[in-house]
Motif scaffolding. Structure first.
Motif, PDB file in Angstrom:
ATOM      1  N   MET A  45      17.180  74.565 -15.370  1.00 18.97           N
ATOM      2  CA  MET A  45      17.811  74.064 -14.166  1.00 18.97           C
ATOM      3  C   MET A  45      19.228  74.096 -14.195  1.00 18.97           C
ATOM      4  O   MET A  45      19.715  73.338 -15.093  1.00 18.97           O
ATOM      5  CB  MET A  45      16.912  72.728 -14.012  1.00 18.97           C
ATOM      6  CG  MET A  45      17.431  72.176 -12.570  1.00 18.97           C
ATOM      7  SD  MET A  45      15.992  71.305 -12.093  1.00 18.97           S
ATOM      8  CE  MET A  45      16.668  69.654 -11.881  1.00 18.97           C
ATOM      9  N   GLY A  46      20.126  74.629 -13.412  1.00 14.05           N
ATOM     10  CA  GLY A  46      21.363  74.274 -13.375  1.00 14.05           C
ATOM     11  C   GLY A  46      21.884  73.147 -13.096  1.00 14.05           C
ATOM     12  O   GLY A  46      21.642  72.330 -12.693  1.00 14.05           O
ATOM     13  N   ILE A  47      23.259  72.905 -13.120  1.00 11.76           N
ATOM     14  CA  ILE A  47      23.740  71.779 -12.816  1.00 11.76           C
ATOM     15  C   ILE A  47      24.003  71.460 -11.499  1.00 11.76           C
ATOM     16  O   ILE A  47      23.822  70.405 -10.860  1.00 11.76           O
ATOM     17  CB  ILE A  47      25.369  71.732 -13.368  1.00 11.76           C
ATOM     18  CG1 ILE A  47      25.996  70.626 -13.229  1.00 11.76           C
ATOM     19  CG2 ILE A  47      26.198  72.790 -12.703  1.00 11.76           C
ATOM     20  CD1 ILE A  47      25.665  69.548 -14.339  1.00 11.76           C
ATOM     21  N   SER A  48      23.843  72.640 -10.425  1.00 10.38           N
ATOM     22  CA  SER A  48      23.740  72.322  -9.025  1.00 10.38           C
ATOM     23  C   SER A  48      22.384  71.668  -8.593  1.00 10.38           C
ATOM     24  O   SER A  48      22.273  70.870  -7.904  1.00 10.38           O
ATOM     25  CB  SER A  48      23.937  73.522  -8.353  1.00 10.38           C
ATOM     26  OG  SER A  48      22.963  74.642  -8.714  1.00 10.38           O
ATOM     27  N   ARG A  49      21.411  72.029  -9.395  1.00 10.07           N
ATOM     28  CA  ARG A  49      19.846  71.540  -9.164  1.00 10.07           C
ATOM     29  C   ARG A  49      20.029  70.008  -9.704  1.00 10.07           C
ATOM     30  O   ARG A  49      19.471  69.272  -8.984  1.00 10.07           O
ATOM     31  CB  ARG A  49      18.941  72.178  -9.957  1.00 10.07           C
ATOM     32  CG  ARG A  49      18.777  73.700  -9.447  1.00 10.07           C
ATOM     33  CD  ARG A  49      17.941  73.495  -8.237  1.00 10.07           C
ATOM     34  NE  ARG A  49      17.690  74.976  -7.923  1.00 10.07           N
ATOM     35  CZ  ARG A  49      17.183  75.211  -6.536  1.00 10.07           C
ATOM     36  NH1 ARG A  49      17.054  74.390  -5.717  1.00 10.07           N
ATOM     37  NH2 ARG A  49      17.358  76.510  -6.199  1.00 10.07           N
ATOM     38  N   TRP A  50      20.445  69.780 -10.716  1.00  6.45           N
ATOM     39  CA  TRP A  50      20.792  68.297 -11.124  1.00  6.45           C
ATOM     40  C   TRP A  50      21.599  67.403 -10.127  1.00  6.45           C
ATOM     41  O   TRP A  50      21.099  66.170  -9.722  1.00  6.45           O
ATOM     42  CB  TRP A  50      21.235  67.897 -12.605  1.00  6.45           C
ATOM     43  CG  TRP A  50      20.373  68.667 -13.807  1.00  6.45           C
ATOM     44  CD1 TRP A  50      20.419  69.605 -14.369  1.00  6.45           C
ATOM     45  CD2 TRP A  50      19.416  67.676 -14.180  1.00  6.45           C
ATOM     46  NE1 TRP A  50      19.491  69.642 -15.200  1.00  6.45           N
ATOM     47  CE2 TRP A  50      18.748  68.469 -15.205  1.00  6.45           C
ATOM     48  CE3 TRP A  50      18.879  66.432 -13.943  1.00  6.45           C
ATOM     49  CZ2 TRP A  50      17.535  68.010 -15.923  1.00  6.45           C
ATOM     50  CZ3 TRP A  50      17.874  65.990 -14.447  1.00  6.45           C
ATOM     51  CH2 TRP A  50      17.240  66.694 -15.818  1.00  6.45           C
ATOM     52  N   ALA A  51      22.600  67.894  -9.592  1.00 10.26           N
ATOM     53  CA  ALA A  51      23.290  67.365  -8.791  1.00 10.26           C
ATOM     54  C   ALA A  51      22.462  67.032  -7.547  1.00 10.26           C
ATOM     55  O   ALA A  51      22.656  65.839  -6.626  1.00 10.26           O
ATOM     56  CB  ALA A  51      24.741  68.152  -8.418  1.00 10.26           C
ATOM     57  N   ALA A  52      21.775  68.041  -7.082  1.00  9.86           N
ATOM     58  CA  ALA A  52      20.863  67.764  -5.763  1.00  9.86           C
ATOM     59  C   ALA A  52      20.076  66.957  -6.053  1.00  9.86           C
ATOM     60  O   ALA A  52      19.709  66.046  -4.951  1.00  9.86           O
ATOM     61  CB  ALA A  52      20.397  69.290  -5.441  1.00  9.86           C
ATOM     62  N   GLY A  53      19.290  66.753  -6.927  1.00  9.11           N
ATOM     63  CA  GLY A  53      18.337  65.895  -7.327  1.00  9.11           C
ATOM     64  C   GLY A  53      18.911  64.626  -7.543  1.00  9.11           C
ATOM     65  O   GLY A  53      18.348  63.388  -6.861  1.00  9.11           O
ATOM     66  N   GLY A  54      20.152  64.188  -8.137  1.00 10.22           N
ATOM     67  CA  GLY A  54      20.680  63.160  -8.069  1.00 10.22           C
ATOM     68  C   GLY A  54      21.150  62.399  -6.661  1.00 10.22           C
ATOM     69  O   GLY A  54      21.057  61.536  -6.214  1.00 10.22           O
ATOM     70  N   TYR A  55      21.595  63.471  -5.916  1.00  7.84           N
ATOM     71  CA  TYR A  55      21.989  63.269  -4.383  1.00  7.84           C
ATOM     72  C   TYR A  55      20.779  62.652  -3.617  1.00  7.84           C
ATOM     73  O   TYR A  55      20.804  61.804  -3.030  1.00  7.84           O
ATOM     74  CB  TYR A  55      22.458  64.227  -3.801  1.00  7.84           C
ATOM     75  CG  TYR A  55      22.620  64.478  -2.157  1.00  7.84           C
ATOM     76  CD1 TYR A  55      23.550  63.561  -1.611  1.00  7.84           C
ATOM     77  CD2 TYR A  55      21.738  65.165  -1.634  1.00  7.84           C
ATOM     78  CE1 TYR A  55      23.709  63.284  -0.239  1.00  7.84           C
ATOM     79  CE2 TYR A  55      21.752  65.091  -0.205  1.00  7.84           C
ATOM     80  CZ  TYR A  55      22.700  64.338   0.497  1.00  7.84           C
ATOM     81  OH  TYR A  55      22.626  64.394   1.727  1.00  7.84           O
ATOM     82  N   VAL A  56      19.616  63.422  -4.050  1.00  5.67           N
ATOM     83  CA  VAL A  56      18.479  62.788  -3.056  1.00  5.67           C
ATOM     84  C   VAL A  56      17.947  61.450  -3.486  1.00  5.67           C
ATOM     85  O   VAL A  56      17.736  60.629  -2.892  1.00  5.67           O
ATOM     86  CB  VAL A  56      17.378  63.998  -3.303  1.00  5.67           C
ATOM     87  CG1 VAL A  56      15.815  63.530  -2.668  1.00  5.67           C
ATOM     88  CG2 VAL A  56      17.757  65.155  -2.615  1.00  5.67           C
ATOM     89  N   ALA A  57      18.029  61.475  -4.934  1.00  9.35           N
ATOM     90  CA  ALA A  57      17.724  60.183  -5.375  1.00  9.35           C
ATOM     91  C   ALA A  57      18.493  58.898  -5.032  1.00  9.35           C
ATOM     92  O   ALA A  57      18.112  57.852  -4.812  1.00  9.35           O
ATOM     93  CB  ALA A  57      17.792  60.175  -7.001  1.00  9.35           C
ATOM     94  N   ALA A  58      19.895  59.201  -4.983  1.00 10.94           N
ATOM     95  CA  ALA A  58      20.855  58.031  -4.631  1.00 10.94           C
ATOM     96  C   ALA A  58      20.659  57.841  -2.948  1.00 10.94           C
ATOM     97  O   ALA A  58      20.802  56.455  -2.714  1.00 10.94           O
ATOM     98  CB  ALA A  58      22.161  58.752  -4.523  1.00 10.94           C
ATOM     99  N   VAL A  59      20.305  58.885  -2.126  1.00 11.63           N
ATOM    100  CA  VAL A  59      20.127  58.729  -0.873  1.00 11.63           C
ATOM    101  C   VAL A  59      18.622  57.755  -0.704  1.00 11.63           C
ATOM    102  O   VAL A  59      18.496  56.822  -0.124  1.00 11.63           O
ATOM    103  CB  VAL A  59      20.064  59.766   0.183  1.00 11.63           C
ATOM    104  CG1 VAL A  59      19.257  59.436   1.452  1.00 11.63           C
ATOM    105  CG2 VAL A  59      21.355  60.586   0.283  1.00 11.63           C
ATOM    106  N   GLY A  60      17.454  58.062  -1.450  1.00 17.71           N
ATOM    107  CA  GLY A  60      16.347  57.259  -1.537  1.00 17.71           C
ATOM    108  C   GLY A  60      16.689  55.954  -1.765  1.00 17.71           C
ATOM    109  O   GLY A  60      15.974  55.090  -1.526  1.00 17.71           O
ATOM    110  N   GLY A  61      17.395  55.841  -3.014  1.00 17.26           N
ATOM    111  CA  GLY A  61      17.879  54.247  -3.594  1.00 17.26           C
ATOM    112  C   GLY A  61      18.434  53.514  -2.257  1.00 17.26           C
ATOM    113  O   GLY A  61      18.098  52.486  -2.384  1.00 17.26           O
ATOM    114  N   LEU A  62      19.414  54.134  -1.701  1.00 21.57           N
ATOM    115  CA  LEU A  62      20.111  53.373  -0.563  1.00 21.57           C
ATOM    116  C   LEU A  62      19.183  52.899   0.451  1.00 21.57           C
ATOM    117  O   LEU A  62      19.351  51.969   0.934  1.00 21.57           O
ATOM    118  CB  LEU A  62      21.121  54.227  -0.149  1.00 21.57           C
ATOM    119  CG  LEU A  62      22.506  54.741  -0.910  1.00 21.57           C
ATOM    120  CD1 LEU A  62      23.400  55.538  -0.613  1.00 21.57           C
ATOM    121  CD2 LEU A  62      23.042  53.134  -1.129  1.00 21.57           C
ATOM    122  N   ALA A  63      18.357  53.811   0.927  1.00 23.51           N
ATOM    123  CA  ALA A  63      17.407  53.563   1.919  1.00 23.51           C
ATOM    124  C   ALA A  63      16.386  52.485   1.417  1.00 23.51           C
ATOM    125  O   ALA A  63      16.065  51.576   2.202  1.00 23.51           O
ATOM    126  CB  ALA A  63      16.537  54.770   2.405  1.00 23.51           C
TER     127      ALA A  63
END
Length: 113
Positions: free
Chosen positions: A1-19
């Motif tokens: 899994m490339g760095i962009s996949r990790w960044a995308a996963g972190g982004y999705v987790a951050a948005v879910g965490g904020l909600a």
């Protein structure tokens, strides 16, 4: 899994965490941050939050009370609202990631840097 996949996963987790934080603390700033991070799809999620609230109240009202004796929302409605809002914003984040990936692949296919 490339760095962009990790960044995308972190982004999705951050948005879910904020909600989730928005619902748990009942603070609209967290929801606002989630909407801003998921633009333009976040606007659709924001509209869906109000639709989901109406559906939860309408359907739930068929089976139980939608207001506590003191006028507050019952626990079931609050919990269901937090779950629905978190789900909607997480889906918006995933849709945003897919939209960005699609736009990037189109750009690469056209030969633009």
């Amino acid at each position: 899994m490339g760095i962009s996949r990790w960044a995308a996963g972190g982004y999705v987790a951050a948005v879910g965490g904020l909600a989730s934080l928005g619902g748990l603390t009942e603070n609209g700033r967290f929801y606002l941050a989630a909407v801003l991070l998921t633009l333009p799809v976040g606007l659709a999620a924001l509209v869906d939050v109000y639709v989901a609230r109406g559906l939860l109240t309408g359907v739930g009202g068929l089976f139980t009370e939608t207001h506590a004796p003191d006028g507050a929302d019952p626990a079931w409605l609050t919990a269901a609202g937090v779950v629905a809002n978190t789900l909607l914003f997480t889906v918006a984040a995933v849709a945003t990631v897919l939209l960005v990936e699609r736009l990037a692949s189109r750009r690469r296919a056209s030969g633009r840097p």
